[in-house]
Design a protein around this motif. Sequence first.
Motif, PDB file in Angstrom:
ATOM      1  N   PRO A 306      26.528 -32.360 -19.365  1.00  0.00           N
ATOM      2  CA  PRO A 306      27.757 -32.344 -18.564  1.00  0.00           C
ATOM      3  C   PRO A 306      28.690 -31.173 -18.873  1.00  0.00           C
ATOM      4  O   PRO A 306      29.514 -30.809 -18.039  1.00  0.00           O
ATOM      5  CB  PRO A 306      28.421 -33.683 -18.919  1.00  0.00           C
ATOM      6  N   LEU A 307      28.563 -30.578 -20.064  1.00  0.00           N
ATOM      7  CA  LEU A 307      29.404 -29.429 -20.392  1.00  0.00           C
ATOM      8  C   LEU A 307      28.987 -28.187 -19.622  1.00  0.00           C
ATOM      9  O   LEU A 307      29.845 -27.386 -19.220  1.00  0.00           O
ATOM     10  CB  LEU A 307      29.351 -29.163 -21.898  1.00  0.00           C
ATOM     11  N   ILE A 308      27.696 -28.008 -19.411  1.00  0.00           N
ATOM     12  CA  ILE A 308      27.210 -26.774 -18.784  1.00  0.00           C
ATOM     13  C   ILE A 308      26.937 -26.960 -17.293  1.00  0.00           C
ATOM     14  O   ILE A 308      26.337 -26.084 -16.677  1.00  0.00           O
ATOM     15  CB  ILE A 308      25.934 -26.275 -19.494  1.00  0.00           C
ATOM     16  N   ARG A 309      27.368 -28.085 -16.721  1.00  0.00           N
ATOM     17  CA  ARG A 309      27.091 -28.306 -15.299  1.00  0.00           C
ATOM     18  C   ARG A 309      27.875 -27.324 -14.440  1.00  0.00           C
ATOM     19  O   ARG A 309      28.888 -26.751 -14.870  1.00  0.00           O
ATOM     20  CB  ARG A 309      27.444 -29.743 -14.913  1.00  0.00           C
ATOM     21  N   ASP A 310      27.399 -27.125 -13.215  1.00  0.00           N
ATOM     22  CA  ASP A 310      28.075 -26.245 -12.263  1.00  0.00           C
ATOM     23  C   ASP A 310      29.459 -26.810 -11.940  1.00  0.00           C
ATOM     24  O   ASP A 310      29.627 -28.009 -11.709  1.00  0.00           O
ATOM     25  CB  ASP A 310      27.254 -26.124 -10.982  1.00  0.00           C
ATOM     26  N   GLY A 311      30.422 -25.932 -11.911  1.00  0.00           N
ATOM     27  CA  GLY A 311      31.802 -26.334 -11.703  1.00  0.00           C
ATOM     28  C   GLY A 311      32.614 -26.226 -12.982  1.00  0.00           C
ATOM     29  O   GLY A 311      33.812 -25.965 -12.937  1.00  0.00           O
ATOM     30  N   ARG A 312      31.958 -26.451 -14.129  1.00  0.00           N
ATOM     31  CA  ARG A 312      32.616 -26.252 -15.416  1.00  0.00           C
ATOM     32  C   ARG A 312      32.215 -24.931 -16.047  1.00  0.00           C
ATOM     33  O   ARG A 312      33.047 -24.232 -16.615  1.00  0.00           O
ATOM     34  CB  ARG A 312      32.271 -27.395 -16.385  1.00  0.00           C
ATOM     35  N   MET A 313      30.936 -24.595 -15.961  1.00  0.00           N
ATOM     36  CA  MET A 313      30.444 -23.374 -16.592  1.00  0.00           C
ATOM     37  C   MET A 313      29.618 -22.572 -15.598  1.00  0.00           C
ATOM     38  O   MET A 313      28.738 -23.116 -14.912  1.00  0.00           O
ATOM     39  CB  MET A 313      29.596 -23.696 -17.834  1.00  0.00           C
ATOM     40  N   GLU A 314      29.909 -21.296 -15.532  1.00  0.00           N
ATOM     41  CA  GLU A 314      29.072 -20.368 -14.772  1.00  0.00           C
ATOM     42  C   GLU A 314      28.137 -19.684 -15.748  1.00  0.00           C
ATOM     43  O   GLU A 314      28.571 -19.099 -16.741  1.00  0.00           O
ATOM     44  CB  GLU A 314      29.932 -19.332 -14.050  1.00  0.00           C
ATOM     45  N   LYS A 315      26.847 -19.745 -15.485  1.00  0.00           N
ATOM     46  CA  LYS A 315      25.842 -19.271 -16.436  1.00  0.00           C
ATOM     47  C   LYS A 315      25.309 -17.910 -16.009  1.00  0.00           C
ATOM     48  O   LYS A 315      25.109 -17.653 -14.821  1.00  0.00           O
ATOM     49  CB  LYS A 315      24.713 -20.293 -16.542  1.00  0.00           C
ATOM     50  N   PHE A 316      25.073 -17.051 -17.022  1.00  0.00           N
ATOM     51  CA  PHE A 316      24.594 -15.696 -16.759  1.00  0.00           C
ATOM     52  C   PHE A 316      23.536 -15.349 -17.798  1.00  0.00           C
ATOM     53  O   PHE A 316      23.814 -15.283 -18.993  1.00  0.00           O
ATOM     54  CB  PHE A 316      25.746 -14.693 -16.818  1.00  0.00           C
ATOM     55  N   LEU A 317      22.297 -15.152 -17.329  1.00  0.00           N
ATOM     56  CA  LEU A 317      21.192 -14.755 -18.203  1.00  0.00           C
ATOM     57  C   LEU A 317      21.179 -13.234 -18.330  1.00  0.00           C
ATOM     58  O   LEU A 317      21.010 -12.524 -17.336  1.00  0.00           O
ATOM     59  CB  LEU A 317      19.862 -15.260 -17.642  1.00  0.00           C
ATOM     60  N   TRP A 318      21.346 -12.751 -19.581  1.00  0.00           N
ATOM     61  CA  TRP A 318      21.381 -11.316 -19.811  1.00  0.00           C
ATOM     62  C   TRP A 318      20.026 -10.864 -20.348  1.00  0.00           C
ATOM     63  O   TRP A 318      19.649 -11.157 -21.479  1.00  0.00           O
ATOM     64  CB  TRP A 318      22.492 -10.960 -20.786  1.00  0.00           C
ATOM     65  N   GLN A 319      19.280 -10.182 -19.488  1.00  0.00           N
ATOM     66  CA  GLN A 319      18.004  -9.588 -19.849  1.00  0.00           C
ATOM     67  C   GLN A 319      18.038  -8.122 -19.431  1.00  0.00           C
ATOM     68  O   GLN A 319      17.771  -7.791 -18.264  1.00  0.00           O
ATOM     69  CB  GLN A 319      16.846 -10.307 -19.153  1.00  0.00           C
ATOM     70  N   PRO A 320      18.397  -7.219 -20.350  1.00  0.00           N
ATOM     71  CA  PRO A 320      18.475  -5.803 -19.965  1.00  0.00           C
ATOM     72  C   PRO A 320      17.110  -5.267 -19.561  1.00  0.00           C
ATOM     73  O   PRO A 320      16.103  -5.504 -20.243  1.00  0.00           O
ATOM     74  CB  PRO A 320      19.004  -5.125 -21.235  1.00  0.00           C
ATOM     75  N   ASN A 321      17.086  -4.558 -18.465  1.00  0.00           N
ATOM     76  CA  ASN A 321      15.828  -3.966 -18.019  1.00  0.00           C
ATOM     77  C   ASN A 321      15.576  -2.638 -18.746  1.00  0.00           C
ATOM     78  O   ASN A 321      16.366  -2.213 -19.597  1.00  0.00           O
ATOM     79  CB  ASN A 321      15.839  -3.769 -16.495  1.00  0.00           C
ATOM     80  N   GLN A 322      14.493  -1.991 -18.403  1.00  0.00           N
ATOM     81  CA  GLN A 322      14.127  -0.750 -19.086  1.00  0.00           C
ATOM     82  C   GLN A 322      15.194   0.317 -18.905  1.00  0.00           C
ATOM     83  O   GLN A 322      15.512   1.057 -19.842  1.00  0.00           O
ATOM     84  CB  GLN A 322      12.776  -0.250 -18.530  1.00  0.00           C
ATOM     85  N   GLU A 323      15.778   0.397 -17.730  1.00  0.00           N
ATOM     86  CA  GLU A 323      16.812   1.401 -17.480  1.00  0.00           C
ATOM     87  C   GLU A 323      18.058   1.132 -18.317  1.00  0.00           C
ATOM     88  O   GLU A 323      18.662   2.068 -18.880  1.00  0.00           O
ATOM     89  CB  GLU A 323      17.164   1.404 -15.989  1.00  0.00           C
ATOM     90  N   ASP A 324      18.462  -0.118 -18.431  1.00  0.00           N
ATOM     91  CA  ASP A 324      19.630  -0.458 -19.261  1.00  0.00           C
ATOM     92  C   ASP A 324      19.385  -0.111 -20.722  1.00  0.00           C
ATOM     93  O   ASP A 324      20.270   0.441 -21.400  1.00  0.00           O
ATOM     94  CB  ASP A 324      19.954  -1.947 -19.125  1.00  0.00           C
ATOM     95  N   ILE A 325      18.187  -0.437 -21.228  1.00  0.00           N
ATOM     96  CA  ILE A 325      17.878  -0.160 -22.637  1.00  0.00           C
ATOM     97  C   ILE A 325      17.901   1.346 -22.901  1.00  0.00           C
ATOM     98  O   ILE A 325      18.481   1.812 -23.904  1.00  0.00           O
ATOM     99  CB  ILE A 325      16.514  -0.764 -23.016  1.00  0.00           C
TER     100      ILE A 325
END
Length: 438
Positions: A306-325
């Motif tokens: 219930p803490l991470i449900r939509d409406g309370r927390m917006e989730k963002f997966l950070w996976q840098p691609n080859q260009e970012d690295i």
Amino acid sequence: MSNIKFTPLHCRNYFNNITLFSSFKSPNLITRYSFSNLKTSISSPSLVRSTSPQNENETQVPQPEVPKNLSKQSSWEAKDSEGNDYLYRLGKESDNMNIAVGARAGVIDDLFTGQFLGRDSDIVFDYRQTVTRSFEYLQGDYYIAPAFMDKVVCHIVKNYIAHLLNVRVPLILGIWGGKGQGKSFQTELIFQAMGVEPVIMSAGELESERAGEPGRLIRDRYRTASQVVQNKGKMSCLMINDIDAGLGRFGNTQMTVNNQIVVGTLMNLSDNPTRVSIGQDWRASDITHRIPIIFTGNDFSTLYAPLIRDGRMEKFLWQPNQEDIINIVNRMYEKDGISRVEVEHIVNTFPNQALDFYGALRSRTYDRSILKWVEDTGGYETLGSRLLRRKKDDNLPMFIPPQQTVETLLESGYSLIEEQRLVMETKLSKEYMKNMDD
């Protein structure tokens, strides 16, 4: 007793029922003293006593005592809407600590809110300066991934203009991903670029030997960030690093009361971001600013759903691609004279590595130069006295950083890869504990 002239003792009838002022009561209360029974010198204060009126039928009407104020120039005894003064409210607060009150005009002690200090002078903001984080140590030019920048900036701005939007804005942004991918560092770079003065916590502060203390700490830090907005006119936010390490459930991890209180506190902040209590009574005027919250972690599936449900927390997966690295590492090695082509060669030589690997790779190249500098200072036997107990005019030998080349960087990279392999393959715990399960 002023303005009294004493005469010889044979005139003692003259002194009967003289009206005097007592120094032990309010000047508004008149007390009658009789000197008819004086046997010794009139200068002895112990011989002064009170007598009843001459007329037995005469009655004295008691006058009400005037309450004694602490000071005519202080407003500490001013009553609030419930009839309680400030000292009463201060005494009822938990731990009897109120650090949010300063010399603010219209609140307390207007005597000290002169124009030379400003109308909202804060006598305890030095405390909050130690709680908030500044980024003077971030010297140099760093690369911020555009996708990361867009997500963090959008979340902060949405929360500050939430009252203008006709949508429900999540208070929490959860940034998660692999270890060593620069989640915290990239966020701090964005704070520095935006001029945000955040309050940063770690997962180690989410547990305590006293029940309820971590939950109160979170609410206190949240209100501190609100005070930064109110008193300094700067944007602020609350950031908790590695939250899954403090609240996550791994296998047979024990759930404590503090874990439950912290989760409940964060859920309550998400639902009521402008009404935050740290133990004091609720007041209608006690409204805090809406402060965005940012989490970092590796695996949010271990958190309470219930803490991470939509409406309370917006989730963002950070996976840098080859260009970012490549862009981040190139900016890291730019001051060493390493070209972008050479950076691409290094990244391609060590694929599937986190961003912190390339920072550790550069740090490993300094080892030989540091050992040479230790020899120049007189050896490791005298290193402690030379570093810590040297005189002001005693200068240390100049440290010369190593000249970075692709060959030395690759050599350091291979040694780091070998250390990783040994950790994963050499498991001495199995050798020492034969009965341990895999």
